[in-house]
Design a protein around this motif. Structure first.
Motif, PDB file in Angstrom:
ATOM      1  N   ALA A  53      14.695  -8.953 -39.070  1.00  0.00           N
ATOM      2  CA  ALA A  53      14.640  -9.804 -37.871  1.00  0.00           C
ATOM      3  C   ALA A  53      14.475  -8.952 -36.627  1.00  0.00           C
ATOM      4  O   ALA A  53      13.705  -9.294 -35.714  1.00  0.00           O
ATOM      5  N   LEU A  70      10.139 -15.717 -35.394  1.00  0.00           N
ATOM      6  CA  LEU A  70      11.472 -15.108 -35.496  1.00  0.00           C
ATOM      7  C   LEU A  70      12.554 -16.185 -35.516  1.00  0.00           C
ATOM      8  O   LEU A  70      13.503 -16.107 -36.308  1.00  0.00           O
ATOM      9  N   TYR A  83      12.462 -17.724 -38.929  1.00  0.00           N
ATOM     10  CA  TYR A  83      12.923 -16.749 -39.930  1.00  0.00           C
ATOM     11  C   TYR A  83      14.453 -16.651 -39.931  1.00  0.00           C
ATOM     12  O   TYR A  83      15.097 -16.672 -40.979  1.00  0.00           O
ATOM     13  N   MET A  84      15.034 -16.545 -38.737  1.00  0.00           N
ATOM     14  CA  MET A  84      16.485 -16.413 -38.635  1.00  0.00           C
ATOM     15  C   MET A  84      17.194 -17.703 -39.046  1.00  0.00           C
ATOM     16  O   MET A  84      18.277 -17.663 -39.625  1.00  0.00           O
ATOM     17  N   GLN A  98      21.215 -16.653 -33.925  1.00  0.00           N
ATOM     18  CA  GLN A  98      20.106 -16.472 -32.998  1.00  0.00           C
ATOM     19  C   GLN A  98      20.593 -16.202 -31.578  1.00  0.00           C
ATOM     20  O   GLN A  98      19.788 -15.900 -30.718  1.00  0.00           O
TER      21      GLN A  98
END
Length: 403
Positions: free
Chosen positions: A216, A392, A395-396, A403
């Motif tokens: 990440a 991102l 993905y997280m 986040q």
């Protein structure tokens, strides 16, 4: 009006004394770095270099920044942030004064590389110091205070710099840069000595994770490189655009660049305080900041009216105000998993690599395709950056990562 002022002041409450001192040191140092926005103009107008030569010299600037950020991270983990900050500031002051005596392409490439090597050792050390002096819940606002100091200095710096050029010549800038770095060193030595400074958040990681294996964080670094690539055009190609296409003087260019710092000083802390208490994630806010910055280039092609420059600067400033504090906070949050110096060095390096390619590519694009096409290209790259932040975020979320 009193209530508005009181609410503004309240956004600064809860920050440690050490963070305030660090902000003052940063303000003194940044106010003196007035040579940086005028460096491309200095090389072209005073030393008569071509755009391509300036591009390569600015690449040396970026290479020095990368090497300095990496070395600063290593030394911070090894000898501590305080020693790195003191040595970096003092050495930078000496090198800035010496830089004015270089006037050939080769010596300037080497000289600017060395200046940035030493100067950017300060950045990862300062971020780790900021983390140590801040309570966990105050880190984003602490970052914002440091940015306010940077931009308050930057607000005054270019305006004063333009005046110095008009009255004294470019060499005066190098003397002011060097002397202010030395003054910042003295203040740092007096007030942030480890014997007297109070640590707020002492992070010790027994088995630190490698930043290079944090997927990440790596996605984040690529997005920040693109953001830096686009953003840095405002400090290399943009001043030349202001001069050549809109016929602005150095003083007016300084005022326009200084408006960036003024807006940030006035609006950023209340904005960050409000956004911190909102439902938005750090990744979502960085996405929004990148989008605004991309739009700041697009609007420049809508009209030849000089007033559009103010609108473009305002959009970029708003994007910067949102993207940078939350990207800093994101990096500090990830750094708790491993060696802080390594994480913050990579964060600084992403921006430094943007220096290597951004200035040179911007100059070459302008030279080959003109300003309008260059601004379109920057808009597209800003859009790619925004897409990466969106990726991102997704993905997280899939990894159940904070986040």
């Amino acid at each position: 009006m009193k209530k508005l002022i009181r609410n503004y002041i309240n956004t600064f409450k809860g920050l440690s004394t050490e963070v305030w001192w660090l902000a003052l040191i940063t303000l003194i140092n940044r106010a003196g770095t007035m040579v940086i926005p005028f460096l491309s103009l200095y090389l072209i107008e005073d030393l008569k270099f071509t755009l391509k030569d300036v591009g390569w010299i600015m690449t040396a600037f970026g290479l020095g920044s990368v090497a300095g950020s990496w070395l600063g991270g290593k030394l911070t983990d090894k000898i501590g942030y305080y020693k790195v900050m003191v040595r970096s500031l003092l050495s930078t002051g000496i090198l800035f004064i010496a830089l004015q005596f270089l006037n050939t392409f080769a010596t300037l490439c080497v000289g600017i590389f060395l200046v940035m090597l030493v100067a950017d050792m300060f950045r990862p050390a300062m971020f780790v110091a900021l983390s140590a002096y801040s309570k966990p819940e105050n880190k984003t606002r602490s970052v914002t205070l440091i940015r306010l100091a940077i931009n308050l200095g930057f607000s005054a710096g270019p305006a004063v710099g333009g005046l110095i050029i008009t009255t004294m010549s470019y060499s005066g800038l190098f003397w002011v840069d060097g002397i202010t770095c030395m003054i910042a060193t003295l203040v740092l030595f007096q007030v942030l000595n480890p014997k007297t400074a109070k640590i707020q958040d002492n992070i010790i990681v027994e088995n630190p994770d490698s930043a290079y294996k944090d997927h990440a964080f790596l996605i984040f670094l690529v997005a920040m490189f693109l953001f830096g690539f686009v953003f840095l055009q405002y400090f290399s190609t943009m001043p030349i655009y202001y001069r050549e296409k809109h016929l602005l003087s150095e003083f007016k260019i300084g005022l326009l660049l200084g408006a960036n710092g003024f807006f940030i000083f006035l609006l950023e802390m209340p904005l960050i305080k409000w956004l911190e208490n909102s439902k938005y994630t750090k990744t979502g806010l960085m996405l929004f900041g990148a989008t605004l910055t991309a739009l700041s280039f697009l609007v420049l092609n809508l009209t030849t009216f000089t007033g559009i420059l103010i609108i473009g600067m305002f959009l970029m400033t708003l994007g910067e105000m949102i993207a940078f504090p939350f990207s800093n906070a994101f990096a500090l949050q990830r750094a708790k998993k491993g060696n802080q110096g390594e994480y913050m060095a990579l964060y600084s390096i992403a921006f430094s690599i943007a220096h290597i390619f951004g200035h040179n590519a911007g100059m070459r694009l302008v030279d080959g395709f003109g300003y309008d096409n260059t601004w379109y290209i920057m808009t597209v790259l800003g859009g790619v950056c925004a897409f990466l932040f969106l990726f991102l975020k997704s993905y997280m979320k899939n990894k159940n990562d904070k986040q």
